[in-house]
Design a protein around this motif. Structure first.
Motif, PDB file in Angstrom:
ATOM      1  N   LEU A 129      44.549  35.734  40.703  1.00  0.00           N
ATOM      2  CA  LEU A 129      44.515  37.163  40.995  1.00  0.00           C
ATOM      3  C   LEU A 129      45.930  37.727  41.011  1.00  0.00           C
ATOM      4  CD1 LEU A 129      42.091  36.837  44.030  1.00  0.00           C
ATOM      5  CD2 LEU A 129      41.478  37.653  41.742  1.00  0.00           C
ATOM      6  N   SER A 130      46.079  38.891  40.430  1.00  0.00           N
ATOM      7  CA  SER A 130      47.379  39.565  40.467  1.00  0.00           C
ATOM      8  C   SER A 130      47.620  40.148  41.858  1.00  0.00           C
ATOM      9  CB  SER A 130      47.405  40.695  39.433  1.00  0.00           C
ATOM     10  OG  SER A 130      46.529  41.741  39.838  1.00  0.00           O
ATOM     11  N   GLU A 131      48.858  40.524  42.131  1.00  0.00           N
ATOM     12  CA  GLU A 131      49.167  41.159  43.423  1.00  0.00           C
ATOM     13  C   GLU A 131      48.379  42.442  43.602  1.00  0.00           C
ATOM     14  OE1 GLU A 131      53.202  41.620  44.761  1.00  0.00           O
ATOM     15  OE2 GLU A 131      53.813  39.837  43.644  1.00  0.00           O
ATOM     16  N   GLU A 132      48.231  43.208  42.524  1.00  0.00           N
ATOM     17  CA  GLU A 132      47.490  44.476  42.603  1.00  0.00           C
ATOM     18  C   GLU A 132      46.038  44.237  42.999  1.00  0.00           C
ATOM     19  OE1 GLU A 132      45.941  48.073  39.724  1.00  0.00           O
ATOM     20  OE2 GLU A 132      47.741  46.968  39.133  1.00  0.00           O
ATOM     21  N   VAL A 133      45.410  43.245  42.398  1.00  0.00           N
ATOM     22  CA  VAL A 133      44.020  42.928  42.730  1.00  0.00           C
ATOM     23  C   VAL A 133      43.928  42.427  44.167  1.00  0.00           C
ATOM     24  CG1 VAL A 133      42.085  41.378  42.221  1.00  0.00           C
ATOM     25  CG2 VAL A 133      43.307  42.512  40.352  1.00  0.00           C
ATOM     26  N   ARG A 134      44.836  41.546  44.566  1.00  0.00           N
ATOM     27  CA  ARG A 134      44.810  41.021  45.942  1.00  0.00           C
ATOM     28  C   ARG A 134      44.948  42.141  46.975  1.00  0.00           C
ATOM     29  NH1 ARG A 134      48.398  37.062  44.017  1.00  0.00           N
ATOM     30  NH2 ARG A 134      50.044  37.889  45.349  1.00  0.00           N
ATOM     31  N   ALA A 135      45.693  43.183  46.644  1.00  0.00           N
ATOM     32  CA  ALA A 135      45.896  44.290  47.579  1.00  0.00           C
ATOM     33  C   ALA A 135      44.593  45.031  47.888  1.00  0.00           C
ATOM     34  CB  ALA A 135      46.933  45.260  47.034  1.00  0.00           C
ATOM     35  N   HIS A 136      43.621  44.973  46.981  1.00  0.00           N
ATOM     36  CA  HIS A 136      42.370  45.719  47.157  1.00  0.00           C
ATOM     37  C   HIS A 136      41.148  44.825  47.273  1.00  0.00           C
ATOM     38  CE1 HIS A 136      44.408  49.489  46.388  1.00  0.00           C
ATOM     39  NE2 HIS A 136      45.030  48.884  45.398  1.00  0.00           N
ATOM     40  N   LEU A 137      41.364  43.543  47.315  1.00  0.00           N
ATOM     41  CA  LEU A 137      40.292  42.562  47.225  1.00  0.00           C
ATOM     42  C   LEU A 137      39.185  42.750  48.262  1.00  0.00           C
ATOM     43  CD1 LEU A 137      39.889  40.250  45.283  1.00  0.00           C
ATOM     44  CD2 LEU A 137      40.997  38.752  46.921  1.00  0.00           C
ATOM     45  N   PHE A 138      39.541  43.136  49.468  1.00  0.00           N
ATOM     46  CA  PHE A 138      38.555  43.258  50.546  1.00  0.00           C
ATOM     47  C   PHE A 138      38.105  44.704  50.751  1.00  0.00           C
ATOM     48  CE2 PHE A 138      40.953  39.366  51.457  1.00  0.00           C
ATOM     49  CZ  PHE A 138      39.906  38.457  51.494  1.00  0.00           C
ATOM     50  N   ASP A 139      38.519  45.610  49.876  1.00  0.00           N
ATOM     51  CA  ASP A 139      38.084  47.007  49.951  1.00  0.00           C
ATOM     52  C   ASP A 139      36.638  47.127  49.472  1.00  0.00           C
ATOM     53  OD1 ASP A 139      40.687  47.577  50.682  1.00  0.00           O
ATOM     54  OD2 ASP A 139      41.208  48.563  48.791  1.00  0.00           O
ATOM     55  N   PRO A 140      35.794  47.825  50.228  1.00  0.00           N
ATOM     56  CA  PRO A 140      34.417  48.033  49.764  1.00  0.00           C
ATOM     57  C   PRO A 140      34.399  48.752  48.411  1.00  0.00           C
ATOM     58  CG  PRO A 140      34.650  48.699  52.055  1.00  0.00           C
ATOM     59  CD  PRO A 140      36.031  48.417  51.536  1.00  0.00           C
ATOM     60  N   PHE A 141      33.527  48.314  47.540  1.00  0.00           N
ATOM     61  CA  PHE A 141      33.279  48.881  46.216  1.00  0.00           C
ATOM     62  C   PHE A 141      34.399  48.603  45.208  1.00  0.00           C
ATOM     63  CE2 PHE A 141      31.054  51.571  49.323  1.00  0.00           C
ATOM     64  CZ  PHE A 141      29.757  51.223  48.983  1.00  0.00           C
ATOM     65  N   TYR A 142      35.342  47.745  45.552  1.00  0.00           N
ATOM     66  CA  TYR A 142      36.378  47.348  44.592  1.00  0.00           C
ATOM     67  C   TYR A 142      35.913  46.083  43.887  1.00  0.00           C
ATOM     68  CZ  TYR A 142      40.741  45.890  42.501  1.00  0.00           C
ATOM     69  OH  TYR A 142      41.697  45.512  41.601  1.00  0.00           O
ATOM     70  N   THR A 143      35.926  46.113  42.568  1.00  0.00           N
ATOM     71  CA  THR A 143      35.522  44.943  41.799  1.00  0.00           C
ATOM     72  C   THR A 143      36.305  44.868  40.498  1.00  0.00           C
ATOM     73  OG1 THR A 143      33.655  43.707  40.862  1.00  0.00           O
ATOM     74  CG2 THR A 143      33.588  46.106  40.634  1.00  0.00           C
ATOM     75  N   THR A 144      36.471  43.665  40.011  1.00  0.00           N
ATOM     76  CA  THR A 144      37.069  43.439  38.703  1.00  0.00           C
ATOM     77  C   THR A 144      36.010  42.937  37.725  1.00  0.00           C
ATOM     78  OG1 THR A 144      37.675  41.171  39.293  1.00  0.00           O
ATOM     79  CG2 THR A 144      39.335  42.900  39.676  1.00  0.00           C
ATOM     80  N   LYS A 145      34.776  42.824  38.202  1.00  0.00           N
ATOM     81  CA  LYS A 145      33.681  42.303  37.386  1.00  0.00           C
ATOM     82  C   LYS A 145      32.970  43.440  36.656  1.00  0.00           C
ATOM     83  CE  LYS A 145      32.772  38.555  40.629  1.00  0.00           C
ATOM     84  NZ  LYS A 145      31.749  37.929  41.487  1.00  0.00           N
ATOM     85  N   ALA A 146      32.394  43.098  35.505  1.00  0.00           N
ATOM     86  CA  ALA A 146      31.642  44.088  34.730  1.00  0.00           C
ATOM     87  C   ALA A 146      30.364  44.497  35.453  1.00  0.00           C
ATOM     88  CB  ALA A 146      31.312  43.528  33.348  1.00  0.00           C
ATOM     89  N   THR A 147      29.802  43.570  36.223  1.00  0.00           N
ATOM     90  CA  THR A 147      28.615  43.883  37.003  1.00  0.00           C
ATOM     91  C   THR A 147      28.914  43.567  38.460  1.00  0.00           C
ATOM     92  OG1 THR A 147      27.701  41.663  36.710  1.00  0.00           O
ATOM     93  CG2 THR A 147      27.055  43.322  35.093  1.00  0.00           C
ATOM     94  N   GLY A 148      28.153  44.150  39.328  1.00  0.00           N
ATOM     95  CA  GLY A 148      28.358  43.935  40.764  1.00  0.00           C
ATOM     96  C   GLY A 148      28.792  45.212  41.431  1.00  0.00           C
ATOM     97  N   ARG A 149      28.694  45.221  42.734  1.00  0.00           N
ATOM     98  CA  ARG A 149      28.983  46.433  43.501  1.00  0.00           C
ATOM     99  C   ARG A 149      30.316  46.390  44.222  1.00  0.00           C
ATOM    100  NH1 ARG A 149      22.976  46.805  45.920  1.00  0.00           N
ATOM    101  NH2 ARG A 149      21.982  47.497  44.014  1.00  0.00           N
ATOM    102  N   GLY A 150      30.962  45.239  44.241  1.00  0.00           N
ATOM    103  CA  GLY A 150      32.247  45.151  44.932  1.00  0.00           C
ATOM    104  C   GLY A 150      32.119  45.113  46.439  1.00  0.00           C
TER     105      GLY A 150
END
Length: 118
Positions: A49-70
Motif C-alpha cells: 500500500l502506498s502512503e496515500e492509501v494507508r492514510a485513508h485505509l480505515f475511512d468509511p467508504f474508501y476503497t481501492t477495489k473495483a467492487t466493494g463498499r469500502g
C-alpha cells in the motif's frame, strides 16, 4: 472480546490479503502474547500500500477495489477499538502488508481476592 466479532475482523483481514496477493503469493496468520496484549497479525506478500492509501485505509467508504463498499476495514477498526484494542498496518509497495490487531490479554493478571479474619 466477542468471538464472533473477532472472527469477523480476521475473516475480513484474510479476504483483503487474498485479494492483494497474486497466485503463488503467501498469506500468514500469526498470534502472540506480549505482556498485557495479544497480537494477531495477517501478513501477505501482495502488492503493498502506498502512503496515500494507508492514510485513508480505515475511512468509511474508501476503497481501492473495483467492487466493494469500502466498509470492511472501517468496521474492523470499530470492532477492535470497541474492545479497547487497536489495529495498525505496516506496508511497503510491492512487498506486501501486515495488519496487526492488538487486544487486551484478558487472562493475564487475573486476581482473586482473598479475605481473612484475624
Amino acid at each position: 472480546m466477542d468471538p464472533h466479532r473477532l472472527q469477523q475482523v480476521l475473516v475480513n483481514l484474510l479476504l483483503n490479503a487474498r485479494d492483494a496477493t497474486t497466485v503463488g503469493g503467501a498469506i500468514r496468520l500469526s498470534g502472540a502474547v506480549e505482556g498485557e496484549w495479544v497480537r494477531l497479525a495477517v501478513k501477505d506478500s501482495g502488492i503493498g500500500l502506498s502512503e496515500e492509501v494507508r492514510a485513508h485505509l480505515f475511512d468509511p467508504f474508501y476503497t481501492t477495489k473495483a467492487t466493494g463498499r469500502g466498509l470492511g476495514l472501517a468496521i474492523c477498526q470499530r470492532i477492535v477499538e470497541d474492545a479497547d484494542g487497536r489495529i495498525e498496518v505496516i506496508s511497503t509497495p510491492g512487498l506486501g502488508s501486515e495488519f496487526r490487531v492488538w487486544l487486551r490479554n484478558e487472562g493475564r493478571g487475573a486476581r482473586s481476592e482473598v479475605r481473612g479474619e484475624g
